[in-house]
Structures are given as structure tokens and as C-alpha cells.
Design a protein around this motif. Structure first.
Motif, PDB file in Angstrom:
ATOM      1  N   LEU A   3      77.377  52.474  12.866  1.00 47.86           N
ATOM      2  CA  LEU A   3      77.980  53.720  12.404  1.00 47.86           C
ATOM      3  C   LEU A   3      77.476  54.848  13.301  1.00 47.86           C
ATOM      4  N   TRP A   4      78.368  55.749  13.644  1.00 48.02           N
ATOM      5  CA  TRP A   4      77.970  56.943  14.386  1.00 48.02           C
ATOM      6  C   TRP A   4      78.429  58.164  13.605  1.00 48.02           C
ATOM      7  N   CYS A   5      77.563  59.187  13.543  1.00 46.33           N
ATOM      8  CA  CYS A   5      77.937  60.388  12.806  1.00 46.33           C
ATOM      9  C   CYS A   5      77.431  61.634  13.524  1.00 46.33           C
ATOM     10  N   GLU A   6      78.141  62.716  13.289  1.00 43.84           N
ATOM     11  CA  GLU A   6      77.768  63.994  13.900  1.00 43.84           C
ATOM     12  C   GLU A   6      76.456  64.522  13.335  1.00 43.84           C
ATOM     13  N   GLN A   7      76.266  64.373  12.022  1.00 40.11           N
ATOM     14  CA  GLN A   7      75.036  64.798  11.361  1.00 40.11           C
ATOM     15  C   GLN A   7      74.611  63.733  10.360  1.00 40.11           C
ATOM     16  N   ALA A   8      73.320  63.435  10.311  1.00 40.77           N
ATOM     17  CA  ALA A   8      72.792  62.483   9.327  1.00 40.77           C
ATOM     18  C   ALA A   8      71.493  63.024   8.779  1.00 40.77           C
ATOM     19  N   TRP A   9      71.318  62.835   7.474  1.00 41.12           N
ATOM     20  CA  TRP A   9      70.078  63.265   6.827  1.00 41.12           C
ATOM     21  C   TRP A   9      69.121  62.080   6.823  1.00 41.12           C
ATOM     22  N   LEU A  10      68.304  61.990   7.837  1.00 37.94           N
ATOM     23  CA  LEU A  10      67.349  60.903   7.975  1.00 37.94           C
ATOM     24  C   LEU A  10      66.132  61.144   7.094  1.00 37.94           C
ATOM     25  N   ALA A  11      65.288  60.131   6.990  1.00 44.14           N
ATOM     26  CA  ALA A  11      64.092  60.266   6.161  1.00 44.14           C
ATOM     27  C   ALA A  11      63.218  61.430   6.629  1.00 44.14           C
ATOM     28  N   GLU A  12      63.236  61.713   7.933  1.00 43.00           N
ATOM     29  CA  GLU A  12      62.403  62.792   8.463  1.00 43.00           C
ATOM     30  C   GLU A  12      63.147  64.119   8.585  1.00 43.00           C
ATOM     31  N   GLY A  13      64.424  64.157   8.187  1.00 39.20           N
ATOM     32  CA  GLY A  13      65.181  65.398   8.223  1.00 39.20           C
ATOM     33  C   GLY A  13      66.528  65.215   8.897  1.00 39.20           C
ATOM     34  N   TRP A  14      67.245  66.314   9.065  1.00 42.29           N
ATOM     35  CA  TRP A  14      68.582  66.271   9.655  1.00 42.29           C
ATOM     36  C   TRP A  14      68.510  66.016  11.156  1.00 42.29           C
ATOM     37  N   ALA A  15      69.471  65.231  11.627  1.00 38.29           N
ATOM     38  CA  ALA A  15      69.576  64.956  13.053  1.00 38.29           C
ATOM     39  C   ALA A  15      71.052  64.926  13.435  1.00 38.29           C
ATOM     40  N   GLU A  16      71.328  65.155  14.714  1.00 36.66           N
ATOM     41  CA  GLU A  16      72.704  65.191  15.197  1.00 36.66           C
ATOM     42  C   GLU A  16      72.994  64.027  16.131  1.00 36.66           C
ATOM     43  N   ASN A  17      74.283  63.631  16.136  1.00 41.51           N
ATOM     44  CA  ASN A  17      74.743  62.542  16.990  1.00 41.51           C
ATOM     45  C   ASN A  17      73.876  61.295  16.787  1.00 41.51           C
ATOM     46  N   VAL A  18      73.978  60.766  15.586  1.00 41.60           N
ATOM     47  CA  VAL A  18      73.120  59.663  15.150  1.00 41.60           C
ATOM     48  C   VAL A  18      73.927  58.366  15.138  1.00 41.60           C
ATOM     49  N   ARG A  19      73.330  57.327  15.685  1.00 39.46           N
ATOM     50  CA  ARG A  19      73.957  56.007  15.711  1.00 39.46           C
ATOM     51  C   ARG A  19      73.060  55.028  14.961  1.00 39.46           C
ATOM     52  N   LEU A  20      73.629  54.387  13.926  1.00 42.41           N
ATOM     53  CA  LEU A  20      72.897  53.411  13.118  1.00 42.41           C
ATOM     54  C   LEU A  20      73.419  52.021  13.419  1.00 42.41           C
ATOM     55  N   THR A  21      72.512  51.101  13.682  1.00 44.25           N
ATOM     56  CA  THR A  21      72.869  49.686  13.801  1.00 44.25           C
ATOM     57  C   THR A  21      72.457  48.995  12.510  1.00 44.25           C
ATOM     58  N   ILE A  22      73.395  48.290  11.896  1.00 42.78           N
ATOM     59  CA  ILE A  22      73.156  47.662  10.593  1.00 42.78           C
ATOM     60  C   ILE A  22      73.181  46.153  10.760  1.00 42.78           C
ATOM     61  N   THR A  23      72.097  45.515  10.302  1.00 39.53           N
ATOM     62  CA  THR A  23      71.939  44.073  10.419  1.00 39.53           C
ATOM     63  C   THR A  23      71.497  43.497   9.079  1.00 39.53           C
ATOM     64  N   ASP A  24      72.214  42.506   8.596  1.00 36.34           N
ATOM     65  CA  ASP A  24      71.857  41.845   7.330  1.00 36.34           C
ATOM     66  C   ASP A  24      71.655  42.845   6.198  1.00 36.34           C
ATOM     67  N   GLY A  25      72.514  43.847   6.147  1.00 35.14           N
ATOM     68  CA  GLY A  25      72.487  44.800   5.047  1.00 35.14           C
ATOM     69  C   GLY A  25      71.443  45.889   5.166  1.00 35.14           C
ATOM     70  N   HIS A  26      70.686  45.907   6.250  1.00 33.72           N
ATOM     71  CA  HIS A  26      69.629  46.899   6.439  1.00 33.72           C
ATOM     72  C   HIS A  26      69.842  47.670   7.738  1.00 33.72           C
ATOM     73  N   ILE A  27      69.217  48.823   7.819  1.00 32.02           N
ATOM     74  CA  ILE A  27      69.302  49.636   9.024  1.00 32.02           C
ATOM     75  C   ILE A  27      68.335  49.063  10.048  1.00 32.02           C
ATOM     76  N   GLY A  28      68.894  48.480  11.095  1.00 30.47           N
ATOM     77  CA  GLY A  28      68.061  47.826  12.099  1.00 30.47           C
ATOM     78  C   GLY A  28      67.528  48.779  13.138  1.00 30.47           C
TER      79      GLY A  28
END
Length: 451
Positions: A3-28
Motif C-alpha cells: 500500500l502507498w499513501c500520501e499521509q500515514a499516521w505511523l506509531a511514531e507520528g505522521w509521515a508522508e509518501n509512505v509505502r507499506l509492505t504486507i506479508t502474512d497479514g502483518h506489516i513487514g
């Protein structure tokens, strides 16, 4: 998948242009300031899903049926009589149909895991079903069909009042003794075994429904899983507890049970300063259900003081009279504003976002109460994710915490676009992928129940 998003609220705060790789139901993996790849699923705003720590799914079917004034003063206790009549004809098929609709609506509003405080065990005549977990199997089937994460909390319910009063005929479908409850617990674990990440805890219903020795025995059956209990919801309950024991409900519980971080005290509406300080010190979570508490006229929990004192909370939809994650957080803050005649009372300090503070605290407290290891958008956490519709006018020009404030205090569930549970998309364009079939089955079940 990615998944790619313009803004994501990560555990450490907001970030821009974020790409998440998801493996076996978890954020890899999480990449920040990363360009999208051609195969990425692209979105504007991504936030973590919220836990719903307290639900009675079947009560979704009676929403609106208890809004007619009675002869005397209406209260939780008169509402309860309507609920007793509603369950008289509910069977496992009806339970599954209603629970599935409730879980669809939870997912569509941004809840991704539910704590199902499940006390409707017996057949309509009060005798056990041939399979003692038939109703729990219906709950598990609804969770499986909708994709919501499930923490099942089979309820121990043996008495109608403090001191071991005999149950009433209207409570016949709820009642167990310790031996039958242990069997029910084992069967409930088997019922959810195929769901992957389901958790089974225990739930002594209340101090009204379990004696001191039964409370101790049921809590021991948790074996490290969550322990949930209704407590101090109504002033009549507080007064009855004092008449029975000489102590208020939370006061009695803290003195007579080993309450700790694995416990969730649902409602705890009517507490003294000494009581809420004891809860905070224990590490237990308070389960607040602002919409239901308002609907039933329960009262307002002292959340401002409790949070300032280091207390932990989560939110739940309880009676499911309305299902909206943002609305629960909004009403929690608004209740404090009405009680104290101020604004932004749960923000946690000058310059802080009230929406961000509420969401972050409810996510952490709800996850703890439901036994969910890891939460938020972080490497290794479950990919339980919510995207918001940036094109909605309510989010025009918003970035960072202003997005959360505008979601919670503006458009609520109408801003939810997509939802993923363990990386599987179950909501698209604001609508659950199985909504049509579940709606149809719910309508058929309700026609049979209230005809």
C-alpha cells in the motif's frame, strides 16, 4: 502486497509518501518518503484501525425498540426488560445474522477488532443446546464472514443480584454454574480456533451475577487471557452493593480480586477519586461506551481526572444502538465538556490535538483489553488499517492531526473509505464487500423475530 499513501499516521507520528509492505497479514516493512511502485494500491490517508472493546452484538437488532416511554421513570432497568423480551426467540441463525450486520457496521466505521461480551448461551427454554457453544459458533461464523478480529468473552452469569440471589426466569438463557461454564469456555475456544488470531477471555458478568468465590474461580480460568466485568454502571447498582457489602462496587472489587493489566472494567461510571486512582494504579483498562451510556442514561465517567492520573481506557459500542468509532470518541470528549463546561479537556496538554490524543489512548487501551499484541502502523503489527476519503470537503486542506480532529469532530464514519484486516480488504468505497448478502439475511432474521 503493498500500500502507498500520501499521509500515514505511523506509531511514531505522521509521515508522508509512505509505502507499506504486507506479508502474512502483518506489516513487514515501512518506507517513508518513498515513491509508489506501479503495482501499489494507492490511497491518500492511512490510519490504524480501532479496537471495539465491548459489544453485545445481538442488541444491534433491538436498536430503536426501547425508545417508547413507559408508565414510570425509564432507566437501564426498564430497557433491560425490553432486552429480555427480545432474546426470547433468538436462535443461532438469528444470532449470526445480527452479529454479522453489527460487525459489518463496525468495520465500515473504522473498528477492526471487537471484544464480544457474549452471554446468550442457552436455548430459549433455558436448557443447553446440544452443542453448548452453538451461540458462540454463530458469533465466530459472523466474525469469519465479515473479517473482523474477534476477542470472544464468554460470560459467567449465575445470579440476579448481590449475595447470590437466584436468577429470574427472564435470565434463563444466560445462566451457568462453574462446571458448565468451564465446559462452555473449552467449547468456545474450539469454536474460534479456525479464525487465526481470535482470542478467548473470560467475563464474570458483574458483581450482581457472580459471588466472590465464583469471581475468583472464573478469573483463574482466564489463564493469562483478558478478564472483563461490568461494574458501577448505574447508581442503583452502587447502592445495592453498599447495602450488601458495605462497599461500593469498584471499592469491593479492588479489595477482593487481583485486578491488574489483564482486566477491563466496563463502564465504571460511578467512581470516587479513591476508586479511579486504584484502577489507574492497577494498570487495568476502563471500558467506556459513551453512546450506550448516554442512551441508557447511565451518567458520565470522570475521564478528565482519570486520564490526568495515568488511567487507561478504550471504547466500545456496547448495545450497538449506533455503531461509529469516531462518534464514540467524540461523545466521550463532549460528555466531559458538558460536565466541566470547558473544551478540549482530554487533549492532554496545551497545543495538543484532542482527536489524536483520544484515538491514540483508545487504540492502546483497547488493544491491551482485547489481548492484542502490537498495535498501530508499525513493523510487525497486524495490518489492520483504515483509509479516509481525502476528497471529502471535511478534510479540505487538512494535514496531520487536523485530519483526526476533522474525522472525529466532523464527518465521523462517513469519511471511512477502505478497511483492511490482517491485510485483507473488507471495506471499499465505504461499503463492506459482503454488505448486500448480510443485509438481506439480517432483514429476514428481523422479520422472524419481531413479526
Amino acid at each position: 502486497m503493498a500500500l502507498w499513501c500520501e499521509q500515514a499516521w505511523l506509531a511514531e507520528g505522521w509521515a508522508e509518501n509512505v509505502r507499506l509492505t504486507i506479508t502474512d497479514g502483518h506489516i513487514g516493512a515501512i518506507e517513508v518518503a518513498a515513491p509508489p511502485q506501479p503495482s501499489d494500491d494507492r490511497h491518500a490517508i492511512l490510519i490504524p484501525g480501532l479496537p471495539n472493546l465491548h459489544s453485545h452484538a445481538f442488541q444491534r437488532g433491538m436498536a430503536g425498540l426501547a425508545e417508547r416511554a413507559g408508565e414510570g421513570d425509564d432507566s437501564f432497568w426498564t430497557w433491560r426488560e425490553v432486552m429480555y423480551r427480545f432474546v426470547d426467540r433468538l436462535d443461532p441463525d438469528g444470532m449470526r445474522a445480527i452479529a454479522a450486520l453489527a460487525y459489518v457496521e463496525m468495520l465500515e466505521s473504522g473498528f477492526t477488532r471487537v471484544g464480544e461480551f457474549h452471554y446468550l448461551h442457552q436455548s430459549p427454554d433455558g436448557r443447553p443446546y446440544g452443542d453448548v457453544a452453538a451461540m458462540a459458533q454463530a458469533i465466530a461464523a459472523a466474525a469469519d464472514e465479515t473479517g473482523i478480529g474477534l476477542t470472544l468473552l464468554p460470560v459467567f452469569y449465575a445470579h440476579s443480584g448481590f449475595g447470590g440471589a437466584a436468577p429470574t426466569a427472564a435470565q434463563r438463557r444466560f445462566v451457568s454454574d462453574l462446571d458448565s461454564y468451564a465446559a462452555l469456555l473449552d467449547a468456545s475456544r474450539a469454536a474460534v480456533a479456525g479464525l487465526g488470531d481470535a482470542i478467548v477471555g473470560v467475563a464474570p458478568h458483574s458483581l450482581r451475577a457472580a459471588t466472590a468465590s465464583e469471581l475468583t474461580a472464573v478469573a483463574a480460568m482466564a489463564a493469562g487471557a483478558p478478564v472483563h466485568i461490568h461494574i458501577a454502571e448505574q447508581m442503583a447498582e452502587v447502592e445495592a452493593c453498599q447495602a450488601w457489602s458495605g462497599a461500593r462496587p469498584v471499592e469491593w472489587l479492588m479489595a477482593n480480586a487481583e485486578v491488574g493489566a489483564g482486566w477491563c472494567l466496563v463502564h465504571a461510571t460511578h467512581v470516587t477519586e479513591a476508586e479511579w486512582r486504584a484502577i489507574a494504579q492497577s494498570g487495568a483498562v476502563v471500558g467506556l461506551c459513551p453512546i450506550t451510556e448516554a442512551n441508557l442514561g447511565d451518567g458520565v465517567f470522570p475521564a478528565r481526572e482519570f486520564l490526568a492520573g495515568g488511567g487507561r481506557f478504550g471504547v466500545g459500542s456496547d448495545s450497538n444502538v449506533e455503531i461509529d468509532a469516531a462518534a464514540e470518541l467524540r461523545l466521550l470528549e463532549y460528555g466531559q465538556r458538558l460536565a466541566h463546561r470547558g473544551r478540549n479537556l482530554l487533549a492532554g496538554g496545551a497545543g495538543r490535538s484532542t482527536g489524536a490524543a483520544l484515538h491514540q489512548a483508545a487504540q492502546a487501551g483497547g488493544g491491551q483489553a482485547l489481548g492484542q499484541a502490537g498495535h498501530g502502523i508499525a513493523t510487525g503489527a497486524a495490518a489492520d488499517l483504515v483509509s479516509l476519503t481525502a476528497a471529502d470537503p471535511a478534510l479540505a486542506g487538512r494535514r496531520g492531526d487536523a485530519i483526526l480532529d476533522s474525522w472525529i469532530f466532523g464527518r465521523g464514519g462517513r469519511l471511512v473509505d477502505c478497511v483492511w484486516r490482517r491485510g485483507v480488504q473488507c471495506v471499499a468505497g465505504g461499503r463492506h464487500v459482503a454488505r448486500a448478502a448480510i443485509d438481506a439475511r439480517y432483514r429476514d432474521a428481523m422479520q422472524a423475530l419481531i413479526a
